[in-house]
Design a protein around this motif. Structure first.
Motif, PDB file in Angstrom:
ATOM      1  N   GLU A   1      -4.645   3.299   1.523  1.00 52.10           N
ATOM      2  CA  GLU A   1      -4.409   1.792   1.366  1.00 52.10           C
ATOM      3  C   GLU A   1      -4.391   1.278   0.214  1.00 52.10           C
ATOM      4  O   GLU A   1      -4.050  -0.203   0.120  1.00 52.10           O
ATOM      5  CB  GLU A   1      -5.577   1.495   2.289  1.00 52.10           C
ATOM      6  CG  GLU A   1      -5.620   1.879   3.693  1.00 52.10           C
ATOM      7  CD  GLU A   1      -6.677   1.147   4.661  1.00 52.10           C
ATOM      8  OE1 GLU A   1      -7.053  -0.206   4.327  1.00 52.10           O
ATOM      9  OE2 GLU A   1      -7.518   1.774   5.232  1.00 52.10           O
ATOM     10  N   GLN A   2      -4.451   1.947  -0.834  1.00 53.27           N
ATOM     11  CA  GLN A   2      -4.568   1.242  -2.300  1.00 53.27           C
ATOM     12  C   GLN A   2      -3.125   0.839  -2.673  1.00 53.27           C
ATOM     13  O   GLN A   2      -1.911   1.482  -2.057  1.00 53.27           O
ATOM     14  CB  GLN A   2      -5.138   2.043  -3.430  1.00 53.27           C
ATOM     15  CG  GLN A   2      -4.203   3.335  -3.814  1.00 53.27           C
ATOM     16  CD  GLN A   2      -5.056   4.198  -4.555  1.00 53.27           C
ATOM     17  OE1 GLN A   2      -5.264   5.147  -4.364  1.00 53.27           O
ATOM     18  NE2 GLN A   2      -4.843   3.837  -5.925  1.00 53.27           N
TER      19      GLN A   2
ATOM     20  N   SER B   1       0.780  -1.119  -0.075  1.00 51.57           N
ATOM     21  CA  SER B   1       0.043   0.039  -0.141  1.00 51.57           C
ATOM     22  C   SER B   1       0.613   1.111  -0.108  1.00 51.57           C
ATOM     23  O   SER B   1       2.014   1.188   0.342  1.00 51.57           O
ATOM     24  CB  SER B   1      -0.910  -0.070   1.299  1.00 51.57           C
ATOM     25  OG  SER B   1      -0.212   0.348   2.592  1.00 51.57           O
TER      26      SER B   1
END
Length: 257
Positions: free
Chosen positions: A149-150, A101
């Protein structure tokens, strides 16, 4: 924001030399970057730019010469030493972990553990804190992403460069070194990165920009360090030299004035 000529020199080198057998990579190279300035480093292929930057960032130990940080002589045995001293470097490969992330990448190698036994004994990470601080760092620099969080692999090239630059700016105390930050980017994404570099400088950090893109150099830099044949050929205010003359000094077609 222009930098005063009276601004103190943050990072300085004198007489750096590095030789590999019969090949001389650095031949008495000098270097100076002032507090809060953007200093461009330009030079033809083989001029010694990479060796100079590696010496300043701890990735290379010079055979001779001296490096000073805030007026004190320093010796970096590794990039970790330079980072501990407040010098951050973003190389062209960005050193990002694509499957991890954004928050994890910002704290890669500097993970924050939870307080108490959970962190000291069980080595549990304080993920909420890292996510919060990562989001704050990106917001402060104007880096727009969908979610902290990607995974980095879902980002565009310009966004990935932004993450790498933001990570350096978050931990640097003195200097951020950027190696060809717009080399693989299109016009729009290059513009995003150039704006980001300006914001890093506006936070009070010195930025060393290594670039072959002369329009970008003249758009951003306060001064230009011209490297040739393993040493500094000239150090000039950007406003005092034309692009044509800078290239002429860089290639040896003209002597520095």
């Amino acid at each position: 924001m222009s930098v005063s000529s009276n601004a103190p020199t943050v990072l300085k080198a004198r007489g750096l030399r590095k030789q590999y057998g019969h090949v001389v990579a650095l031949d008495g190279a000098d270097f100076d970057v002032r507090a809060g300035e953007i200093l461009a480093v330009i030079g033809d292929n083989g001029a010694g730019k990479s060796s100079l930057i590696k010496a300043l960032s701890g990735a290379l130990s010079p055979d001779a010469g001296e490096i000073q940080l805030d007026g004190r002589t320093v010796r970096f045995a590794s990039p970790a030493d330079a980072r501990a001293a407040g010098i951050e470097t973003v190389y062209q490969d960005l050193a990002l972990a694509p499957a991890m992330s954004i928050a994890e990448n910002l704290f890669l190698g500097r993970e924050v553990r939870r307080a108490g036994l959970a962190g000291s004994m069980f080595r549990q990470l304080d993920r909420p804190r890292m996510q919060r601080e990562a989001a704050d760092a990106l917001t402060a620099l104007g880096v727009n992403i969908r979610s902290i969080e990607q995974a980095v692999e879902t980002l565009s090239g310009g966004q990935r460069q932004g993450i790498a630059v933001a990570r350096s700016a978050a931990f640097a105390r003195h200097v951020v070194i950027l190696d060809e930050p717009t080399a693989a980017l299109g016009v729009r994404e290059s513009g995003m990165v150039l704006d980001l570099i300006t914001r890093v400088r506006d936070r009070g950090l010195s930025v060393v920009l290594i670039s072959h893109n002369m329009p970008h150099v003249f758009q951003l830099a306060d001064r230009i360090h011209i490297q040739r044949l393993g040493k500094r050929a000239a150090l000039v205010d950007t406003a005092s030299i034309s692009m044509t003359d800078a290239v002429a000094v860089m290639t040896g077609a003209d002597a520095p004035s």
